[in-house]
Write an enzyme that holds these catalytic residues in place. Structure first.
Site, mmCIF file in Angstrom:
data_model
loop_
_atom_site.group_PDB
_atom_site.id
_atom_site.type_symbol
_atom_site.label_atom_id
_atom_site.label_comp_id
_atom_site.label_asym_id
_atom_site.label_seq_id
_atom_site.Cartn_x
_atom_site.Cartn_y
_atom_site.Cartn_z
ATOM 1 N N TYR A 142 -21.149 15.535 -4.168
ATOM 2 C CA TYR A 142 -20.921 16.948 -4.492
ATOM 3 C C TYR A 142 -20.075 17.553 -3.392
ATOM 4 C CZ TYR A 142 -21.893 21.944 -5.253
ATOM 5 O OH TYR A 142 -21.778 23.297 -5.463
ATOM 6 N N ASP A 237 -16.129 14.840 3.691
ATOM 7 C CA ASP A 237 -16.878 16.068 3.446
ATOM 8 C C ASP A 237 -18.203 15.942 4.193
ATOM 9 O OD1 ASP A 237 -18.324 18.207 2.624
ATOM 10 O OD2 ASP A 237 -18.070 17.856 0.465
ATOM 11 N N LYS A 265 -22.917 24.444 6.434
ATOM 12 C CA LYS A 265 -24.354 24.357 6.693
ATOM 13 C C LYS A 265 -24.687 24.537 8.181
ATOM 14 C CE LYS A 265 -25.385 22.481 2.233
ATOM 15 N NZ LYS A 265 -24.471 21.723 1.407
HETATM 16 C C1 LIG Z 1 -23.451 22.102 0.301
HETATM 17 C C2 LIG Z 1 -22.263 21.247 0.162
HETATM 18 C C3 LIG Z 1 -21.006 21.756 -0.216
HETATM 19 C C4 LIG Z 1 -20.821 23.171 -0.670
HETATM 20 O O1 LIG Z 1 -21.134 24.096 0.301
HETATM 21 P P1 LIG Z 1 -21.472 25.607 -0.127
HETATM 22 O O2 LIG Z 1 -21.597 26.316 1.170
HETATM 23 O O3 LIG Z 1 -22.735 25.526 -0.926
HETATM 24 O O4 LIG Z 1 -20.333 26.084 -0.950
HETATM 25 C C5 LIG Z 1 -19.925 20.914 -0.186
HETATM 26 N N1 LIG Z 1 -20.050 19.630 0.170
HETATM 27 C C6 LIG Z 1 -21.231 19.100 0.523
HETATM 28 C C7 LIG Z 1 -21.296 17.672 0.939
HETATM 29 C C8 LIG Z 1 -22.376 19.878 0.515
HETATM 30 O O5 LIG Z 1 -23.553 19.328 0.822
#
Ligand SMILES: *Cc1c(COP(=O)(O)O)cnc(C)c1O
Length: 427
Positions: A142, A237, A265
């Site tokens: 994701y 990511d 995060k």
């Molecule tokens: C949480 C997450 C996102 C998206 O981040 P948001 O702040 O919720 O938009 C993208 N990539 C990864 C791997 C994530 O865990």
């Protein structure tokens, strides 16, 4: 009626589904979502006054526990000086320097407000840099909810990707190719077929959005080799795994240098902050230096940066990650042992402060393997734990998070509660 139920009913009048992010609605586990009133350390409390040991930590950010006194103080200190300026600040320079220091692959970095913005902007940058359109992602990863990334595999390698969400135009999805995670052969085949069209490959180097699934070193090595060979931009990511699996992120754990990295995060310490950065020659294509447009009214927000900077300072305390990994491993081995005692097929894994629980015999390595987990069993376990005051992610497809505030007593209490929950599953 409980206050949680009353709030959920009220919420559904004015908020679609009663929540501002779908997983919060408890759709996959059933039941009533808990409305949280306050949090402290490893705990939060719901609207009915029930306390929970929190194993989601806001889905990763709360790595030093809730309302850490030093983070609180840092936020309080800057609050009185203004909430947002729309002009540069010294603290933004400090957090950029800190990020570049902690992740040496990042030579320059741009702050944004969410992980979604980070990945969306990194992809645009990669496309602008390479003058190519096609991107490659992997099943089960994701990367936020930008149109290009809400795509699943077509029926064959050379068929177009299909949208996973209504509202994503087929004309956009067709530029995204989706491959199996940890499948080196499929990757090689794809590069052989259309390597010269690929702008970027984006990957979670430790996947945390299909439950926890580690990449194999061979897979990430192949990714690095093929993207270099074909001139595609490799994006890690690390919005979830950055500053979570190790101080230097998954790229440090695997010893692989991506071209661009997305962060989020943990770097906001619970406030809305995220970032993308990497090679200087690529970042030079961003506005105002180059032709790839990217902007944000609240980017580098002073309150978010203050919370992030203090959190980044706290995680650099000597031994921080050794201890975090040890506590997480203590949880995972305790749960595994408790499941074995109750003869429940179960496996668990952890890396740094991130863990996965799987109601199956072996640790899964792909989305297909994750799909073999026993979801009804997970759901039953989830509710037994919740009723007893332990809040795991409300879905069998999510990872869990431990903070430095989860001490031995908290972990051992969790394991004791789980012992009863596992036993009840087989009753
Ligand atoms: C949480 C997450 C996102 C998206 O981040 P948001 O702040 O919720 O938009 C993208 N990539 C990864 C791997 C994530 O865990």
């Amino acid at each position: 009626m409980s206050r949680n139920q009353a709030l959920f009913e009220r919420a559904q009048q004015t908020i679609p589904g009663g929540v501002n992010s779908p997983v919060r609605a408890f759709r996959s586990v059933g039941g009533t979502p808990r409305f949280i009133e306050r949090a402290h350390g490893p705990y939060f409390w719901d609207a009915d006054g029930q306390r929970y040991i929190d194993y989601i930590g806001s889905w990763g950010p709360m790595i030093v526990g809730h309302v850490h006194p030093e983070v609180l103080e840092a936020v309080q200190r800057v609050l009185v000086d203004g909430f947002s300026f729309g002009a540069p600040t010294e603290a933004e320079v400090e957090i950029a320097e800190e990020i570049c220091k902690l992740m040496p692959s990042i030579e320059q970095v741009r702050m944004v407000s969410s992980g979604t913005e980070a990945t969306m902007s990194a992809l645009r940058l990669a496309r602008g840099f390479t003058n190519r359109s096609r991107i490659v992602k992997f099943e089960g990863c994701y990367h936020g909810h930008a149109d290009s990334l809400l795509v699943k595999a077509g029926s064959g390698l050379l068929t177009f990707g299909n949208p996973t969400s209504a509202g994503v135009p087929v004309d956009i999805a067709k530029h995204t190719t989706v491959l199996e995670y940890n499948n080196v052969e499929a990757l090689e085949e794809a590069f052989k077929a259309f390597g010269n069209e690929i702008a970027s490959v984006i990957v979670e180097p430790v996947a945390g959005n299909m439950n926890l699934v580690r990449a194999t070193p061979e897979f990430l090595q192949a990714l690095r080799r093929l993207t270099s060979e074909y001139g595609a931009v490799l994006i890690f990511d690390e919005v979830m795994c950055g500053f979570r699996v190790a101080l230097g992120g998954a790229q440090q754990v695997y010893g692989i240098t991506p071209d661009l990295t997305c962060l989020g995060k943990v770097i906001g310490g619970g406030m809305p902050a995220a970032a993308f950065g990497g090679r200087r020659d690529i970042m030079a294509h961003l506005a105002p230096l180059g032709g790839v447009y990217q902007a944000g009214t609240l980017s580098g927000n002073p309150i978010a940066v203050a919370a992030g900077l203090k959190t980044l300072e706290l995680i650099q305390a000597p031994g921080f990650y050794d201890k975090l990994a040890r506590q997480t491993a203590r949880l995972v081995s305790g749960l595994t042992e408790a499941a074995r005692a109750a003869k429940v097929p179960f496996a668990a894994d952890s890396i740094g402060g991130m863990f996965g629980l799987y109601f199956t015999d072996a640790i899964p390595r792909s989305f297909a393997e994750i799909s073999h987990c026993n979801v009804p069993r997970f759901n039953a376990f989830f509710h037994k734990m919740l009723d007893a005051g332990v809040y795991f992610a409300p879905s069998a497809y999510e990872a869990g998070f431990v903070s430095s505030a989860h001490d031995d007593a908290v972990i051992d209490t969790t394991v004791e509660i789980a012992r009863k929950a596992f036993a009840a599953l087989n009753a």
